[in-house]
Design a protein around this motif. Structure first.
Motif, PDB file in Angstrom:
ATOM      1  N   PRO A   1      18.789  54.629  52.851  1.00 39.71           N
ATOM      2  CA  PRO A   1      17.738  55.580  52.879  1.00 39.71           C
ATOM      3  C   PRO A   1      17.904  56.602  54.300  1.00 39.71           C
ATOM      4  CG  PRO A   1      16.811  53.404  53.770  1.00 39.71           C
ATOM      5  CD  PRO A   1      18.613  53.349  53.234  1.00 39.71           C
TER       6      PRO A   1
ATOM      7  N   LEU B   1      11.341  50.028  51.268  1.00 38.81           N
ATOM      8  CA  LEU B   1      12.155  51.161  50.751  1.00 38.81           C
ATOM      9  C   LEU B   1      11.414  52.146  49.965  1.00 38.81           C
ATOM     10  CD1 LEU B   1      15.359  52.466  50.592  1.00 38.81           C
ATOM     11  CD2 LEU B   1      15.145  50.850  48.568  1.00 38.81           C
TER      12      LEU B   1
ATOM     13  N   HIS C   1      22.520  59.694  50.902  1.00 42.89           N
ATOM     14  CA  HIS C   1      21.801  58.579  50.129  1.00 42.89           C
ATOM     15  C   HIS C   1      22.942  57.862  49.189  1.00 42.89           C
ATOM     16  CE1 HIS C   1      18.193  60.050  51.922  1.00 42.89           C
ATOM     17  NE2 HIS C   1      18.201  60.997  51.345  1.00 42.89           N
TER      18      HIS C   1
ATOM     19  N   ALA D   1      17.532  55.667  46.912  1.00 41.22           N
ATOM     20  CA  ALA D   1      17.032  55.494  48.423  1.00 41.22           C
ATOM     21  C   ALA D   1      16.570  56.936  48.912  1.00 41.22           C
ATOM     22  CB  ALA D   1      17.948  55.005  49.089  1.00 41.22           C
ATOM     23  N   CYS D   2      15.412  57.068  49.299  1.00 41.47           N
ATOM     24  CA  CYS D   2      14.978  58.297  49.780  1.00 41.47           C
ATOM     25  C   CYS D   2      14.711  58.445  51.174  1.00 41.47           C
ATOM     26  CB  CYS D   2      13.547  58.486  49.067  1.00 41.47           C
ATOM     27  SG  CYS D   2      12.531  59.910  49.164  1.00 41.47           S
TER      28      CYS D   2
ATOM     29  N   THR E   1      11.544  57.220  53.321  1.00 42.40           N
ATOM     30  CA  THR E   1      11.567  56.270  53.798  1.00 42.40           C
ATOM     31  C   THR E   1      11.563  56.169  55.445  1.00 42.40           C
ATOM     32  OG1 THR E   1      13.318  55.179  52.056  1.00 42.40           O
ATOM     33  CG2 THR E   1      12.691  53.656  54.235  1.00 42.40           C
TER      34      THR E   1
END
Lengths: 269, 269
Positions: free
Chosen positions: B64, B167, B193, B231-232, B235
């Motif tokens: 993330p 997350l 990512h 995953a961003c 986060t």
């Protein structure tokens, strides 16, 4: 076909010893787990009259039919795959087919050899399963001590000459995060089926009942797992069987050619 | 952090022109689709007292929080990311936070700059979406002209000092075969990512309702498609927001730093 050349073999290399044991008749059982690290290959031997069509079929369908090597007509050696290979004797058990009917399951095929026969050696999932296990990924049929489940799909292969038919897939269940890693790991091995072709809903590729494979054995799919499907080397066998050639030789299931190639050297990056 | 160095920029490079337009106040809107091919980055600016913890948080959570660059305290330049960058003015719109409350959304932050501020620039999914589009893969929120749907999950990040929290993931729906290709494509971009973290059943990562994202907009999931989760970069923002630091600056959503780095050069193989 592979540009990787086989290591210069020797009598002491584990792959050559497996082949010599098969040649002498000492080994007549499955090659699973023999000579770890070495590429094992599926075999199809066809008369020259069918060879050009079958080569084209492999070329058009590289995921189910990743061709590792092809012999000259009548030549039983396969120098690209290993030292001193005699394809007529170096596999522990063969299947001889006449007009599409299983005629014999001998331990060598010297007595039925012909000068017009062409050998096709096709990559096998043993190679990528080794990489999966090395990455801590589950291989359920190995855990359960059975054969991998395989399914005929509604996905058509690309036809070539007389050869056509449905794609056959093998299935390994795992969690999504494991499947993502398995996609990365198997993508590195395009010459042994490569990345999966599907995951999730089996009906989307025409599999009616995941619990009833067309070949091999059913395996448990646990809560939170998805089935992941790879193109399978049974595809060319089923395509060959469907046209009932006057003569054909294959390996007996699980009784592969153990080559001098290393799985690690097949990895594309 | 990236070992890739920015190209030597010039006034004529498209990325530098975007930054100069932001600096002059001519550009105050989203950077989406500006300077195609160039890496865009998320921004978090924190007081030095929090910087060591946040750096460790990024190090422990690279999916993330893929850290592209980190400044020296008080230094507004980021030579690793581009020519003549002034992080205080080169983003079109900022958010200034005091005690965790949004205090202002200015177009530059020179008036609130402090000698103890450390800038963190974090990779953004714009880079891998460009690669997905180049591969003919669907990016539904771009098709629908809305923001990507993002969800808080039940998956905990690895805590570091004062920073911890769930997350956050972004979601793009596609068919399984497309998802397999998307996993290959995005695996090549670990600094933005990388590969997805999950696909399929949203409940398995604690998402109760896929139709109601926590950030961004819902998108259509069509028959035969599965949601795929990455995953961003939200986060780190949500983790920073949760501890309500006395002072903090971020970019306004969609208003990124356009760097001189090329997406194509981020590809790992």
């Amino acid at each position: 076909m592979l540009s990787v050349q086989a290591e210069k073999g020797s009598q002491s290399s584990p792959s050559y010893r497996v082949r010599l044991d098969a040649r002498s008749g000492k080994l007549t059982t499955s090659t699973a787990n023999l000579a770890p690290g070495h590429v094992q290959a599926n075999l199809a031997i066809l008369p020259r009259a069918l060879a050009a069509d079958f080569l084209l079929f492999c070329q058009r369908n590289p995921k189910p039919c990743p061709l590792l090597a092809m012999s000259d007509p009548g030549d039983p050696s396969l120098a690209a795959l290993g030292h001193d290979i005699d394809i007529r004797s170096d596999i522990p058990r063969y299947r001889v087919w006449r007009e599409g009917v299983l005629a014999d399951e001998p331990t060598d095929v010297k007595s039925v050899w012909r000068d017009d026969l062409v050998s096709f050696l096709i990559g096998c999932s043993f190679s990528f399963e080794e990489a999966m296990l090395d990455n801590g990924l589950p291989v359920r049929h190995i855990e359960q001590g059975c054969n991998v489940p395989m399914y005929r799909t509604a996905v058509a292969t690309q036809a070539a000459g007389v050869f056509s038919g449905p794609l056959v897939v093998s299935m390994r269940p795992m969690k999504a995060a494991e499947a993502i890693r398995a996609i990365q790991v198997t993508s590195r091995f395009p010459s042994v089926h490569g990345a999966p072709v599907h995951f999730g809903d089996p009906a989307l590729i025409g599999i009616a009942d995941i619990g009833r494979p067309d070949y091999g054995d059913p395996v448990e799919i646990r809560a939170g797992e998805v089935p992941v499907f790879w193109a399978c080397g049974v595809t060319p066998q089923s395509v060959v069987a469907a046209i009932k050639p006057e003569f054909c030789i294959t390996h007996a299931p699980g009784h592969m050619l153990v080559t001098d190639l290393l799985n690690s050297k097949l990895a594309s990056f």
